[in-house]
Design a protein around this motif. Structure first.
Motif, PDB file in Angstrom:
ATOM      1  N   GLN A 137     -36.242   5.879   3.656  1.00 12.52           N
ATOM      2  CA  GLN A 137     -36.498   6.330   2.363  1.00 12.52           C
ATOM      3  C   GLN A 137     -37.015   5.054   1.402  1.00 12.52           C
ATOM      4  OE1 GLN A 137     -32.777   7.400   0.357  1.00 12.52           O
ATOM      5  NE2 GLN A 137     -33.796   8.501  -1.106  1.00 12.52           N
ATOM      6  N   LYS A 151     -20.104   8.603  -5.654  1.00 12.46           N
ATOM      7  CA  LYS A 151     -20.764   9.168  -6.808  1.00 12.46           C
ATOM      8  C   LYS A 151     -20.662  10.744  -6.701  1.00 12.46           C
ATOM      9  CE  LYS A 151     -24.502   6.160  -5.533  1.00 12.46           C
ATOM     10  NZ  LYS A 151     -25.794   5.828  -5.593  1.00 12.46           N
ATOM     11  N   HIS A 195     -22.792  13.471  -5.890  1.00 11.33           N
ATOM     12  CA  HIS A 195     -24.149  14.195  -5.448  1.00 11.33           C
ATOM     13  C   HIS A 195     -24.071  15.288  -6.195  1.00 11.33           C
ATOM     14  CE1 HIS A 195     -25.031  11.528  -1.893  1.00 11.33           C
ATOM     15  NE2 HIS A 195     -24.485  10.856  -2.899  1.00 11.33           N
ATOM     16  N   HIS A 196     -25.400  15.545  -6.899  1.00 11.70           N
ATOM     17  CA  HIS A 196     -25.612  16.962  -7.696  1.00 11.70           C
ATOM     18  C   HIS A 196     -25.183  18.117  -6.953  1.00 11.70           C
ATOM     19  CE1 HIS A 196     -28.781  19.491  -7.008  1.00 11.70           C
ATOM     20  NE2 HIS A 196     -29.065  18.480  -6.061  1.00 11.70           N
ATOM     21  N   LYS A 241     -26.755  -1.342   2.155  1.00  5.23           N
ATOM     22  CA  LYS A 241     -25.790  -0.253   1.722  1.00  5.23           C
ATOM     23  C   LYS A 241     -24.626  -0.369   2.919  1.00  5.23           C
ATOM     24  CE  LYS A 241     -24.437   4.201   1.152  1.00  5.23           C
ATOM     25  NZ  LYS A 241     -24.672   5.680   0.774  1.00  5.23           N
ATOM     26  N   ILE A 289     -27.907   3.366  -2.046  1.00  8.16           N
ATOM     27  CA  ILE A 289     -29.278   3.630  -1.794  1.00  8.16           C
ATOM     28  C   ILE A 289     -30.133   3.837  -3.097  1.00  8.16           C
ATOM     29  CG2 ILE A 289     -31.247   4.962  -0.791  1.00  8.16           C
ATOM     30  CD1 ILE A 289     -29.457   5.358   1.424  1.00  8.16           C
ATOM     31  N   GLU A 290     -29.534   4.768  -4.171  1.00  8.11           N
ATOM     32  CA  GLU A 290     -30.010   5.060  -5.431  1.00  8.11           C
ATOM     33  C   GLU A 290     -29.382   3.942  -6.344  1.00  8.11           C
ATOM     34  OE1 GLU A 290     -32.447   7.145  -5.940  1.00  8.11           O
ATOM     35  OE2 GLU A 290     -32.260   8.502  -4.046  1.00  8.11           O
ATOM     36  N   GLU A 301     -19.267  11.429   0.971  1.00  9.09           N
ATOM     37  CA  GLU A 301     -19.419  10.298  -0.373  1.00  9.09           C
ATOM     38  C   GLU A 301     -18.833  10.821  -1.627  1.00  9.09           C
ATOM     39  OE1 GLU A 301     -22.804   7.739  -0.269  1.00  9.09           O
ATOM     40  OE2 GLU A 301     -22.174   7.276   1.702  1.00  9.09           O
ATOM     41  N   ARG A 355     -25.483  12.775 -14.014  1.00 11.98           N
ATOM     42  CA  ARG A 355     -25.378  13.508 -12.561  1.00 11.98           C
ATOM     43  C   ARG A 355     -24.571  14.927 -12.919  1.00 11.98           C
ATOM     44  NH1 ARG A 355     -25.707  11.938  -7.589  1.00 11.98           N
ATOM     45  NH2 ARG A 355     -26.439   9.842  -7.193  1.00 11.98           N
ATOM     46  N   PRO A 359     -30.792  14.833  -8.668  1.00 14.70           N
ATOM     47  CA  PRO A 359     -30.909  14.442 -10.030  1.00 14.70           C
ATOM     48  C   PRO A 359     -32.367  13.826 -10.142  1.00 14.70           C
ATOM     49  CG  PRO A 359     -28.863  13.717  -9.178  1.00 14.70           C
ATOM     50  CD  PRO A 359     -29.562  14.245  -8.096  1.00 14.70           C
TER      51      PRO A 359
HETATM   52  P1  XMP Z   1     -26.432   6.730  -2.199  1.00 12.44           P
HETATM   53  O1  XMP Z   1     -27.475   6.468  -3.416  1.00 12.44           O
HETATM   54  O2  XMP Z   1     -25.367   7.651  -2.396  1.00 12.44           O
HETATM   55  O3  XMP Z   1     -27.421   7.915  -1.290  1.00 12.44           O
HETATM   56  O4  XMP Z   1     -26.223   5.821  -1.127  1.00 12.44           O
HETATM   57  C1  XMP Z   1     -27.474   8.378  -0.182  1.00 12.44           C
HETATM   58  C2  XMP Z   1     -28.446   9.464   0.268  1.00 12.44           C
HETATM   59  O5  XMP Z   1     -28.251  10.605  -0.730  1.00 12.44           O
HETATM   60  C3  XMP Z   1     -29.221  10.759  -1.565  1.00 12.44           C
HETATM   61  N1  XMP Z   1     -28.619  11.164  -2.736  1.00 12.44           N
HETATM   62  C4  XMP Z   1     -28.658  12.555  -3.312  1.00 12.44           C
HETATM   63  N2  XMP Z   1     -29.102  13.533  -2.611  1.00 12.44           N
HETATM   64  N3  XMP Z   1     -28.204  14.693  -4.589  1.00 12.44           N
HETATM   65  C5  XMP Z   1     -28.945  14.787  -3.330  1.00 12.44           C
HETATM   66  O6  XMP Z   1     -29.257  15.828  -2.651  1.00 12.44           O
HETATM   67  C6  XMP Z   1     -27.470  13.797  -5.119  1.00 12.44           C
HETATM   68  O7  XMP Z   1     -27.041  13.947  -6.051  1.00 12.44           O
HETATM   69  C7  XMP Z   1     -27.744  12.586  -4.381  1.00 12.44           C
HETATM   70  N4  XMP Z   1     -27.492  11.448  -4.700  1.00 12.44           N
HETATM   71  C8  XMP Z   1     -28.049  10.395  -3.650  1.00 12.44           C
HETATM   72  C9  XMP Z   1     -30.083   9.360  -1.641  1.00 12.44           C
HETATM   73  O8  XMP Z   1     -31.379   9.752  -2.239  1.00 12.44           O
HETATM   74  C10 XMP Z   1     -30.018   8.995  -0.376  1.00 12.44           C
HETATM   75  O9  XMP Z   1     -30.868   9.627   0.308  1.00 12.44           O
END
Ligand code: XMP
Length: 520
Positions: free
Chosen positions: A441, A351, A353-354, A512, A517-518, A338, A303, A401
């Motif tokens: 999604q 995490k 997010h990018h 979740k 999600i990812e 987040e 990331r 990412p």
């Molecule tokens: P997670 O995996 O955190 O994902 O449960 C929640 C939502 O966020 C999206 N996601 C991202 N979107 N940059 C983004 O623009 C990122 O780095 C990123 N990481 C997760 C994921 O697809 C889901 O919709």
């Protein structure tokens, strides 16, 4: 801090709660304008005629840490209705002469509140059972009510779960009416704003659009902006919003990272450059990304590398264009929550997010994030208001990412090729079966595991493909989608029969939380 005084509004004083933006969102949903201001920044003279009600949010503080929060007591004398939520309820009681103490039992999660008295605040809230399930999250509670306050409802742990001072129009609730876990919580907020504050509806997606355009113009001035356009819903809405706000001063940059879905680059160029006539620069950086990611398997490292490289490319192009001051991106409120705490409360980082936590510490460009206080469904509505097509607006989210985080372990060209195909077949099947729009999604992932199979009497030893499909409101929580067996059979056969390199398909059945999600 500049507050918008052009409309009557509810003022939300933020004491650092995770849910402050949810309060604002509920008020927007009810068609009323609101402004949020930090407890550290609120000034008495900012509260003028346009403020028809004040909501004091929850927060991680306790009312006896006087040096940790600030709140001007004179606000209580302005003759404006006040609703205190959780910490807001405690501080309202304390400032009026009540006592707040640590509870014997901390109360987190669902609780039953039982009606004791009538109130405008609870009009049509309880229903015939005279009780409701609400969501609590507190360690302290009001132990003695101030003078002229009355109990409206109690729970087994919180005697003063809902209270009111009718003379002054002060109301307090120990639980969180803004979260969906509180049954009928929106009714309480609606009663406060319409019955008690007597404010009229004055807010719609159209107003939201106008306000955002006005803010962007004020922020950008005569400078140029580059916009990181991925073709996903959020960045598409930002691009179109900026296009309307600043026109030629906008340069959208679409980076092909080599980690996109099948045919994505062609579709984005077709839509934005050709159809919407947006100033779009296409950058093919496949080799650069894949070189930097070679042999990297740690999710956070992936990331960070991707986030850093994106910025490097944007800065490279900003130099070429000249006089670019801002980098615009489609960050939404859940991304912020987040990646880091927005409020300074104890929200832990899940995490990077990018487009938020994955950015380098030092950047030459200033960030422009006009959607950062909105939720996904609100962004979709805004997109429609901006005349984006339903096809763009209803696309499933796709993370910055890209396929890198749908491929645990190291990234190779072979894996990317296999994964693009699997994802394509899965999404196509969802569309063919009329399921795409029922799912929030969906995607395919390639797990770094090979297993044995048998095809045409021959042994195979190939990768495992994981399918994920979820339902959600805003991506903060999610449930897996329950497919019919026949659909699962169809897609499993399609993937295994069509793609060399996959001989087994599994379906992710976690929600979740506890999963995300990812995969990374
Ligand atoms: P997670 O995996 O955190 O994902 O449960 C929640 C939502 O966020 C999206 N996601 C991202 N979107 N940059 C983004 O623009 C990122 O780095 C990123 N990481 C997760 C994921 O697809 C889901 O919709």
């Amino acid at each position: 801090m500049i507050l918008d005084n052009s409309l009557n509004k509810i003022l939300i004083v933020d004491f650092g709660s995770q849910f402050t933006q949810l309060i604002a969102r509920r008020i927007r949903e009810l068609g009323v304008f609101s402004d949020i201001v930090s407890h550290k920044k609120i000034k008495l003279n900012q509260i003028n005629q346009s403020v028809k009600g004040i909501i004091l949010s929850g927060g991680p503080l306790n009312v006896y840490q006087i040096n940790k929060y600030s709140f001007d007591k004179k606000i209580l004398g302005l003759d404006i209705p006040i609703l205190g939520i959780c910490f807001g309820h405690q501080i309202l009681s304390k400032l009026n002469g009540g006592i707040v103490k640590q509870s014997k039992h901390r109360e987190f999660g669902l609780a039953n509140v039982i009606k004791k008295n009538n109130s405008l605040l609870t009009n049509n809230f309880f229903g015939t059972k005279k009780s409701k399930v609400v969501w609590m999250s507190h360690a302290d509670q009001v132990s003695k009510l101030p003078k002229n306050f009355k109990v409206i409802a109690s729970s087994s742990n919180s005697k003063f779960a809902i209270v009111e001072n009718k003379i002054k129009n002060f109301y307090g609730v120990q639980f969180h009416p803004e979260v969906t876990h509180t049954e009928n919580g929106k009714k309480l907020i609606s009663n406060f704003i319409f019955l008690i504050c007597k404010i009229r509806r004055n807010w719609s997606s159209k107003d939201q659009k106008r306000k955002l355009i006005k803010n962007v113009r004020a922020q950008v001035g005569d400078n140029k902006v580059i916009c990181a356009l991925s073709g996903g819903v959020d960045s598409s809405v930002v691009a179109q919003l900026l296009n309307k706000a600043i026109g030629k001063k906008l340069y959208c940059i679409f980076v092909n990272t080599g980690l996109l879905r099948k045919n994505e680059e062609a579709q984005v160029v077709q839509t934005f450059k050709k159809k919407l006539k947006i100033n779009l620069i296409y950058v093919n950086a496949e080799k650069e990304f894949l070189n930097k990611l070679k042999n990297v398997s740690d999710p956070e490292k992936k990331r960070k590398i991707i986030g850093n490289l994106f910025i490097k490319i944007f800065e490279r192009y900003a130099k070429k264009i000249k006089n670019v001051k801002f980098l615009a991106q489609g960050t939404l409120y859940p991304d912020l929550i987040e990646s880091k705490s927005v409020t300074g409360s104890q929200t832990s980082k899940i995490k990077s997010h990018h487009n938020v936590g994955g950015l380098p510490k030092k950047m030459n460009l200033k960030l422009l994030e006009p959607l950062k206080f909105l939720f996904k469904d609100e962004v979709r509505k805004l997109g429609l208001e901006l005349n984006l097509s339903n096809e763009i607006i209803s696309r499933h989210p796709f993370p910055g990412p890209g396929l890198a985080i749908r491929m645990p372990g190291i990234i190779t060209n072979e894996k990317i090729k296999i994964l693009k195909e699997a994802d394509y077949y899965f999404i196509q099947a969802l569309r063919d079966h009329g399921l795409y729009h029922k799912i929030w999604q969906a995607y395919a992932a390639l797990l770094p595991v090979k297993t044995v199979g048998v095809m045409g009497d021959n042994r195979t030893y190939e990768y495992l493909c994981l399918l994920r499909a979820i339902t959600s409101e805003d991506g903060m929580t999610a449930d897996f989608y329950e497919f019919k067996k026949s659909f699962m059979q169809t897609i499993s056969n399609k993937i295994v029969n069509s793609i060399r390199g996959i001989n087994r398909v599994v379906y992710d059945i976690t929600s979740k939380p506890p999963s995300t999600i990812e995969l990374e």
